[in-house]
Motif scaffolding. Structure first.
Motif, short mmCIF file in Angstrom:
data_model
loop_
_atom_site.label_atom_id
_atom_site.label_comp_id
_atom_site.label_asym_id
_atom_site.label_seq_id
_atom_site.Cartn_x
_atom_site.Cartn_y
_atom_site.Cartn_z
N PRO A 58 -68.10 -0.11 27.03
CA PRO A 58 -68.89 -0.25 25.80
C PRO A 58 -69.24 1.08 25.15
CG PRO A 58 -70.18 -0.86 27.73
CD PRO A 58 -68.77 -0.70 28.19
N GLU A 59 -69.30 2.15 25.95
CA GLU A 59 -69.65 3.44 25.37
C GLU A 59 -68.54 4.01 24.49
OE1 GLU A 59 -68.28 4.20 29.68
OE2 GLU A 59 -69.47 2.72 28.57
N TRP A 60 -67.35 3.42 24.55
CA TRP A 60 -66.25 3.87 23.70
C TRP A 60 -66.31 3.26 22.30
CZ3 TRP A 60 -61.05 3.79 26.86
CH2 TRP A 60 -61.16 4.68 27.94
N ARG A 61 -67.11 2.22 22.12
CA ARG A 61 -67.07 1.46 20.87
C ARG A 61 -67.38 2.33 19.65
NH1 ARG A 61 -68.56 -4.66 20.29
NH2 ARG A 61 -67.95 -5.01 18.13
N GLY A 62 -68.45 3.09 19.71
CA GLY A 62 -68.82 3.93 18.58
C GLY A 62 -67.74 4.95 18.24
N LEU A 63 -67.16 5.56 19.28
CA LEU A 63 -66.09 6.53 19.07
C LEU A 63 -64.88 5.87 18.43
CD1 LEU A 63 -64.89 9.37 19.48
CD2 LEU A 63 -64.21 8.64 21.77
N PRO A 104 -63.87 -5.72 17.60
CA PRO A 104 -64.71 -6.70 18.32
C PRO A 104 -63.95 -7.44 19.41
CG PRO A 104 -65.11 -6.84 15.97
CD PRO A 104 -63.93 -5.93 16.15
N ARG A 105 -62.68 -7.79 19.14
CA ARG A 105 -61.89 -8.50 20.15
C ARG A 105 -61.67 -7.61 21.37
NH1 ARG A 105 -58.05 -9.95 17.02
NH2 ARG A 105 -56.61 -8.26 17.46
N PHE A 106 -61.44 -6.33 21.14
CA PHE A 106 -61.18 -5.40 22.23
C PHE A 106 -62.42 -5.16 23.08
CE2 PHE A 106 -60.62 -0.86 23.66
CZ PHE A 106 -59.69 -1.15 24.63
N PHE A 107 -63.56 -5.02 22.43
CA PHE A 107 -64.77 -4.68 23.18
C PHE A 107 -65.56 -5.91 23.64
CE2 PHE A 107 -63.91 -0.64 21.18
CZ PHE A 107 -64.21 0.25 22.20
N ASP A 108 -65.44 -7.01 22.93
CA ASP A 108 -66.23 -8.19 23.29
C ASP A 108 -65.43 -9.25 24.03
OD1 ASP A 108 -68.27 -6.96 21.91
OD2 ASP A 108 -67.84 -7.99 20.04
N GLY A 109 -64.08 -9.16 23.95
CA GLY A 109 -63.24 -10.17 24.58
C GLY A 109 -63.25 -10.03 26.10
#
Length: 195
Positions: A101-106, A89-94
């Motif tokens: 954002p498309e990398w989050r699921g992977l 969460p810190r990496f994608f939301d910070g």
């Protein structure tokens, strides 16, 4: 250079050369530039390639009980759960990092798969290397002359036999590259690491 380990107390030491004249500790890891990052990833890959599937990887005293111990898979599950709960969460939301954002699921599925991969490879006794379980920009020295010297990686107290990718992720994520630059460079870094 010298190194030793007491298997009963699990205490170890490493003595290295004085690199003050040839290397320096990077003081602002959030601004680690792409060429320096590439050289660090290349050196880590070289070390891990050297130790890939070495018989010493599978000896018990190279199993870090907090990170990579196959006999206690709960520990690895807890580690991955912390990564999924805090780091992702810190990496994608910070605001500072801004990962695509498309990398989050992977990313989430890859981390969730680590315990199974780790246990499978331990059972096979293959496809493992030494990992630096606390690898970040304050655990390597950059060369003053990049054409003559390579980075020096130190602080191996988290040494363990495990998945090589575990070590390489952190310095990539903490580099200074913005979203577009990181997206453009990550594939080449990964190809370079695997090669």
């Amino acid at each position: 250079y010298d190194a030793g380990i007491d298997h009963e107390t699990r205490q170890d030491y490493v003595l290295v050369a004085d690199h003050l004249d040839t290397h320096f500790l990077y003081r602002a890891p959030e601004h680690l530039a792409a060429p320096a990052l590439e050289s660090v990833v290349e050196e880590l890959a070289r070390i891990q390639a050297f130790w890939w599937d070495n018989e010493r990887i599978h000896q018990n005293h190279y199993r870090n009980p907090m990170m990579m111990e196959a006999d206690t898979p709960q520990a690895l599950h807890r580690c991955c759960a912390r990564l999924l709960d805090r780091a992702v969460p810190r990496f994608f939301d910070g605001p500072a990092v801004g990962a695509p954002p498309e990398w989050r699921g992977l990313c989430e599925s890859a981390i969730a798969a680590w315990p199974a991969h780790m246990n499978e490879r331990r059972a096979e006794g293959a496809r493992l290397t030494f990992t630096h379980t606390n690898f970040h920009p304050h655990t390597f020295l950059l060369p003053r002359d990049a054409e003559r010297d390579v980075p020096v990686i130190f602080h191996w107290n988290g040494l363990a036999g495990g998945l090589g990718v575990f070590s390489v992720a952190h310095p990539v994520l903490t580099s200074s590259m913005d979203r577009e630059a990181r997206h453009a460079r990550t594939e080449s870094l990964l190809h370079g690491y695997v090669a």
